[in-house]
Design a protein around this motif. Sequence first.
Motif: not given
Length: 248
Positions: A111-120
């Motif tokens: 989430i922090r580094i790759l920018g993935m959203d929480k649900e994903q």
Amino acid sequence: MEENNGRVLLEVRHLHKCFGKLTVLEDINTTFRKNEVVSIIGPSGGGKSTFLRCLNLLEVPTSGEIFFDGVDICAAKSDINLHRQKMGMVFQQFNLFNNMNVMKNMTAAPIRILGMDKEQAEAKAMELLERVDLADRYAAYPHQLSGGQKQRIAIVRALMMNPTVMLFDEPTSALDPEMIGEVLDVMKQLASDGMTMIVVTHEMRFAREVSSRTIFLESGHIEEDKPSHELFDSPESPRLRSFLDKVL
């Protein structure tokens, strides 16, 4: 020397590592190819873990070059944090965050580094946890897990970052004997899936049966580097023969 014909992913040229006056690695030259599983074996103090840690600059080489995907990551202008995102690392002591549950341990970095959203991120984490039979432990904290469970979590946490290569530093050495098998089973599955893996290990059976290639590192030198079945069946170096006589 190598059976694997994938492209070269990592190339090490004339690598030296010294701690003060102590030379730990001396003129290491080797390559690692995509989809290859390489074990690094040898006596304690021979430089195995230091070599592995040099590959992602957790230890900075004294001299030499390390090319990852064609980029010299030792060069001053190299963005090592960018390259480390593509190198999963699994340590002896798990390195989980004790104040986070399993799900948070797995999703914080993506989430922090790759920018993935929480649900994903949580959906991917559950998928990986199912692969290692730990989906029911997603809300547990590290102190509620066995050593084998912690190490399996550590492995799938590294996979959350979609690494190109996985580095393992004696991943079973801190485990009770009955837990070693469950971690090795996960690593065997990764190998069969085609993950590029470099494994410092004392598990000779894993090196012999799972690794496509094995490197014998002794006193900071590569004594032998060849397909695993050749290294174990026909060791050339007297030092390797002596080592295998003691550990097999």
